[in-house]
Design an enzyme around this catalytic site. Structure first.
Site, PDB file in Angstrom:
ATOM      1  N   ASP A 115      -2.900 -17.774  24.636  1.00 23.30           N
ATOM      2  CA  ASP A 115      -3.389 -17.463  25.974  1.00 23.30           C
ATOM      3  C   ASP A 115      -2.225 -17.344  26.959  1.00 23.30           C
ATOM      4  O   ASP A 115      -1.294 -16.581  26.726  1.00 23.30           O
ATOM      5  CB  ASP A 115      -4.410 -18.538  26.365  1.00 23.30           C
ATOM      6  CG  ASP A 115      -5.203 -18.233  27.618  1.00 23.30           C
ATOM      7  OD1 ASP A 115      -6.075 -17.357  27.559  1.00 23.30           O
ATOM      8  OD2 ASP A 115      -4.941 -18.874  28.650  1.00 23.30           O
ATOM      9  N   HIS A 278     -12.135 -17.939  21.219  1.00 20.31           N
ATOM     10  CA  HIS A 278     -10.870 -17.927  21.947  1.00 20.31           C
ATOM     11  C   HIS A 278      -9.977 -19.107  21.587  1.00 20.31           C
ATOM     12  O   HIS A 278      -8.761 -18.964  21.500  1.00 20.31           O
ATOM     13  CB  HIS A 278     -11.160 -17.945  23.444  1.00 20.31           C
ATOM     14  CG  HIS A 278      -9.946 -17.934  24.305  1.00 20.31           C
ATOM     15  ND1 HIS A 278      -9.021 -16.909  24.274  1.00 20.31           N
ATOM     16  CD2 HIS A 278      -9.500 -18.828  25.238  1.00 20.31           C
ATOM     17  CE1 HIS A 278      -8.057 -17.168  25.147  1.00 20.31           C
ATOM     18  NE2 HIS A 278      -8.316 -18.326  25.742  1.00 20.31           N
TER      19      HIS A 278
END
Length: 300
Positions: A115, A278
């Site tokens: 991320d 994610h």
């Protein structure tokens, strides 16, 4: 550089040291442990180095792991910002990481990243390419190209990209009104991944208004000065090998062609989706660790 040992108050990284490393721009909190070639692990938003707690035990027998809190996050410093957001540019955050690795005696190293940390890692490998041997990213494509290729589906799925970049203090004030709700509601479908001790650490850090502001500045920088730095690079590409992994149930692979976008920015790109969302390091840590071992190998 000044290194200070800190007492660990949690049980999330057994056998690891907890350190403060003073860089030229910020004091960086670091968890370090393991044995072997150095591997720098960079976390994402709105988390801290705690996100690597399940991967670290699987890698520590093969690598010396360095798991910092990025500037603005966790227990690292939150420096004052500037109108151009430069203190939270990925260039400034990458400089911190370069200095951390020097302070710990690692001149060349591998990087694994997720991320926002992967965006820092991308700039680290551009600005300090002679030091980064290989780079692995989790669930991102390059920032500039993601903004450039924004679709309705992406904007709906990643609405926070457009919320957090609004001028201060609008997003800060809204998040500060109930930081626990903001943190947990955005991750409602993934809450099973965060056991109580880890969740308590995440929320302890995120309740700090300074972290909320700094994390907004991270996103504001991404939409402005970071893109300017990317544009100034011209056609320069990453020289080190890059492994791009993403969650098959996440947004990245649904809205973009991650490998195609990474090949615009790097010379040697491989990768594929993993069976998760994610938060791959917390959802499928065994698979992430196996991919990292296969990619990085055992020699730095």
């Amino acid at each position: 550089m000044v290194l200070t040992e800190r007492p660990a108050t949690d049980n999330l990284f057994s056998g690891f040291r907890l350190l403060d490393v003073q860089t030229s721009g910020a004091r960086i909190r670091v968890r370090a442990g393991g044995e072997g070639p150095p591997l720098l692990l960079l976390h994402g938003y709105p988390q801290t180095h705690i996100m690597w707690r399940r991967v670290a035990p699987l890698l520590a027998e093969r690598y010396t792991l360095i798991c910092p809190d990025l500037r603005g996050y966790g227990d690292s410093d939150k420096p004052p910002t500037a109108p151009d957001h430069a203190p939270y540019s990925k260039r400034a955050m990458a400089q911190d990481m370069s200095e951390v690795m020097s302070a710990l005696g690692h001149e060349r190293f591998f990087v694994g990243s997720h991320d926002r940390g992967a965006r820092v890692a991308h700039r680290l490998a551009l600005d300090h390419g002679e030091r980064v041997l290989k780079l692995a990213t989790l669930d991102i494509a390059p920032t500039r190209e993601m903004y450039r290729n924004t679709t309705d589906a992406f904007a709906r799925g990643y609405w926070h990209w457009f919320f957090l970049i609004q001028p201060a203090p609008m997003p800060e004030r809204m998040i500060e009104s109930d930081p626990d709700f903001y943190w947990t509601s955005r991750r409602a479908s993934d809450m099973r991944l965060f056991e109580p001790e880890a969740l308590a650490e995440y929320l302890r850090c995120f309740r700090d208004p300074a972290m909320i502001h700094a994390s907004c500045e991270d996103y504001r920088a991404a939409a402005t000065i970071d893109i300017a730095h990317d544009d100034a690079d011209g056609g320069r590409k990453l020289a080190c090998p890059l492994l791009a992994l993403w969650g098959e149930r996440g947004i990245i692979g649904k809205c973009f062609d991650p490998l195609a976008l990474w090949r615009e920015r790097a010379q040697d790109v491989h990768g594929h989706a993993l069976p998760g969302g994610h938060y791959l390091a917390e959802e499928v840590p065994d698979l992430v660790a196996a991919e990292f071992k296969a990619f990085f190998g055992e020699t730095a």
